[in-house]
Design a protein around this motif. Structure first.
Motif, short mmCIF file in Angstrom:
data_model
loop_
_atom_site.label_atom_id
_atom_site.label_comp_id
_atom_site.label_asym_id
_atom_site.label_seq_id
_atom_site.Cartn_x
_atom_site.Cartn_y
_atom_site.Cartn_z
N ASN A 67 -1.54 -5.60 -5.47
CA ASN A 67 -0.49 -7.09 -5.79
C ASN A 67 -0.89 -8.32 -5.90
OD1 ASN A 67 1.77 -4.80 -6.07
ND2 ASN A 67 1.54 -4.92 -3.29
N GLU A 68 -1.78 -8.45 -5.40
CA GLU A 68 -2.39 -9.89 -5.68
C GLU A 68 -2.89 -10.64 -6.86
OE1 GLU A 68 -5.28 -8.98 -1.90
OE2 GLU A 68 -3.91 -10.31 -0.67
N LEU A 69 -3.84 -9.05 -6.93
CA LEU A 69 -4.68 -8.97 -8.41
C LEU A 69 -3.46 -9.44 -9.36
CD1 LEU A 69 -7.34 -6.65 -8.06
CD2 LEU A 69 -8.07 -9.08 -8.58
N SER A 70 -2.20 -9.09 -9.39
CA SER A 70 -0.74 -8.76 -10.48
C SER A 70 -0.77 -10.28 -10.33
CB SER A 70 -0.32 -8.11 -10.25
OG SER A 70 0.56 -8.07 -9.05
N ILE A 71 -0.75 -11.08 -9.17
CA ILE A 71 -0.72 -12.11 -9.38
C ILE A 71 -1.04 -13.37 -9.89
CG2 ILE A 71 0.70 -14.00 -7.79
CD1 ILE A 71 1.17 -11.79 -5.69
N LEU A 72 -2.42 -13.39 -9.11
CA LEU A 72 -3.46 -14.46 -9.77
C LEU A 72 -3.45 -13.94 -11.60
CD1 LEU A 72 -6.43 -13.51 -7.54
CD2 LEU A 72 -5.58 -15.21 -7.61
N LEU A 73 -3.65 -12.57 -11.77
CA LEU A 73 -3.74 -12.48 -13.71
C LEU A 73 -2.85 -12.88 -14.06
CD1 LEU A 73 -5.88 -11.34 -15.42
CD2 LEU A 73 -4.26 -9.41 -15.85
N SER A 74 -1.00 -13.12 -13.75
CA SER A 74 -0.01 -13.44 -14.17
C SER A 74 -0.27 -15.01 -13.85
CB SER A 74 1.52 -12.74 -13.51
OG SER A 74 1.29 -12.05 -12.95
N ASN A 75 -0.12 -15.49 -12.70
CA ASN A 75 -0.77 -17.10 -13.03
C ASN A 75 -1.78 -17.90 -14.09
OD1 ASN A 75 1.44 -16.76 -11.08
ND2 ASN A 75 -0.75 -17.36 -9.70
N LYS A 76 -2.87 -16.88 -14.42
CA LYS A 76 -4.32 -16.98 -14.82
C LYS A 76 -3.22 -17.16 -17.18
CE LYS A 76 -8.82 -16.98 -15.50
NZ LYS A 76 -10.32 -16.70 -14.98
N LEU A 77 -2.23 -16.21 -17.00
CA LEU A 77 -1.95 -15.75 -18.34
C LEU A 77 -1.06 -16.31 -18.63
CD1 LEU A 77 -3.42 -12.38 -18.74
CD2 LEU A 77 -4.80 -14.39 -19.25
N MET A 92 1.72 -14.68 -18.16
CA MET A 92 3.02 -13.79 -17.70
C MET A 92 3.19 -12.87 -17.50
SD MET A 92 1.17 -11.71 -20.87
CE MET A 92 0.31 -12.88 -22.08
N PRO A 93 4.45 -12.99 -17.09
CA PRO A 93 4.40 -11.55 -15.75
C PRO A 93 3.21 -10.36 -16.45
CG PRO A 93 6.09 -11.48 -17.21
CD PRO A 93 5.27 -12.02 -17.93
N ILE A 94 2.45 -9.71 -15.19
CA ILE A 94 1.80 -8.48 -14.90
C ILE A 94 2.18 -8.21 -14.00
CG2 ILE A 94 -0.16 -7.17 -15.47
CD1 ILE A 94 -1.30 -10.28 -16.89
N SER A 95 2.16 -6.63 -14.02
CA SER A 95 2.97 -5.89 -12.89
C SER A 95 1.95 -5.04 -12.17
CB SER A 95 3.48 -4.46 -13.19
OG SER A 95 3.12 -3.70 -13.70
N ARG A 96 1.91 -4.73 -10.77
CA ARG A 96 0.75 -3.89 -10.25
C ARG A 96 0.21 -2.81 -11.30
NH1 ARG A 96 0.09 0.07 -7.38
NH2 ARG A 96 -1.16 0.53 -5.47
N SER A 97 1.22 -1.57 -11.90
CA SER A 97 1.11 -0.34 -12.71
C SER A 97 -0.37 -1.06 -14.13
CB SER A 97 2.35 -0.22 -12.80
OG SER A 97 2.92 -0.84 -13.78
N ASN A 98 0.69 -2.26 -14.46
CA ASN A 98 -0.16 -2.90 -15.68
C ASN A 98 -1.45 -3.29 -15.09
OD1 ASN A 98 0.00 -5.32 -18.00
ND2 ASN A 98 -0.89 -3.81 -17.63
N ILE A 99 -2.07 -3.29 -13.70
CA ILE A 99 -3.44 -3.95 -13.45
C ILE A 99 -3.80 -2.33 -13.08
CG2 ILE A 99 -5.06 -4.92 -10.99
CD1 ILE A 99 -4.02 -6.88 -12.73
N SER A 100 -3.01 -1.39 -12.62
CA SER A 100 -3.85 0.06 -12.54
C SER A 100 -4.73 1.35 -13.23
CB SER A 100 -3.09 1.19 -11.83
OG SER A 100 -3.53 2.20 -11.68
#
Length: 322
Positions: free
Chosen positions: A280-290, A292-300
């Protein structure tokens, strides 16, 4: 705007590479054997090489000039068919007999000279020359994975096929078929096509092929892969450590900044910088960096791709070291 074919992309990458002289000799021996023809003028032997790719014509000339100091002249012609292809000819008129003798090329004998394929390095060069001469590979976006090298002599094709078994680093499961009564060597398995591209020097194209294939296969088998992924990760006590191990293996083979998938590249960097972060934390960090919205399932899903890529490298490293 015309899109470059994946075959041309592979060949353009190959001709930009740097290779040892023994590799280049084997490459030349194969290329000339497949694409060359000879004629006689005033008792002198002329060697004519033809290709549809201007970059390959320039590359082959430069290799011959580098190894033998022989110059050539160029010509081109347009085929008057539907596609109106341009055929580039490289014409050697000096020291042709010496060139053919040193490369142990006979247009009457279908055998491959043992001195041209002494070790894996030279075998790789021989395959590379064959692919530049008459090879093609389907785009990884196609559902039909297929790499082939077309030949014009049945006996030579059988020797060429046997050469795959002589290569020690891995096996390619290559086979022979016939098209319009002419032999064609082909590889159908996607992972073996990737290994072949790496072997002949098209590493960037191999990575692109693998990434696109994984994206395509994952999309078509998402439910199955999710179930497998959940079962696999339930047995893993430290998912973060496994992900970091995967990332470090990939970056030991390929510069992380050369990975073309933006999400995958930036997630790998974030995981290395945030070893204890949850999905979940990585999804927030990656969303902010790019942005764009990136979900937890997308990270998985991205970590699955990273894991599959790393497993592919582990397999190849194991085969090389065995």
């Amino acid at each position: 705007m015309q899109t470059i074919s994946f075959t041309k992309q592979v060949k353009e990458e190959i001709v930009l590479g740097r290779y040892k002289d023994e590799y280049l000799r084997s490459l030349l021996s194969s290329f000339i054997k497949i694409n060359g023809s000879i004629s006689f003028q005033n008792k002198n032997t002329r060697l004519i090489l033809k290709t549809e790719n201007a970059s390959i014509a320039k590359f082959i000339y430069q290799v011959v000039n580098h190894l033998y100091g022989i110059t050539a002249r160029f010509s081109y012609s347009k085929m008057m068919n539907f596609k109106k292809k341009t055929i580039y000819s490289i014409i050697f008129e000096d020291e042709v007999d010496y060139l053919l003798s040193d490369l142990e090329i006979s247009f009457l004998d279908g055998k491959i000279a043992k001195s041209m394929v002494i070790n894996d390095e030279m075998i790789s060069g021989y395959f590379c020359g064959g692919f530049l001469a008459s090879g093609s590979v389907n785009s990884p976006t196609s559902s039909n994975y297929h790499l082939e090298i077309s030949l014009n002599d049945d006996n030579y094709a059988k020797w060429f096929l046997k050469l795959f078994a002589k290569y020690k680093a891995t096996s390619f499961d290559a086979k022979i078929t016939y098209r319009r009564e002419m032999p064609v060597i082909y590889i159908k398995k996607a992972d073996k096509i990737v290994e072949f591209l790496v072997m002949i020097g098209a590493v960037d194209c191999a990575l692109e092929f693998e990434n696109i294939r994984l994206e395509r296969d994952n999309a078509s088998n998402l439910n199955r892969l999710q179930n497998l992924d959940e079962a696999n990760y339930s047995k893993t006590t430290n998912a973060s450590k496994g992900q970091i191990d995967d990332i470090k293996l990939i970056t030991s083979v390929c510069n992380i900044d050369l990975i073309k998938n933006d999400k995958m590249r930036e997630l790998m960097k974030l995981r290395l910088e945030n070893e204890d972060a949850s999905l979940n934390e990585l999804s927030i960090l990656l969303s902010n960096k790019l942005n764009m919205p990136i979900s937890r399932s997308n990270i998985s899903h991205l970590f699955r791709k990273i894991h599959q890529t790393a497993d592919g490298y582990r397999k190849r490293i194991k085969e090389i070291n065995s």
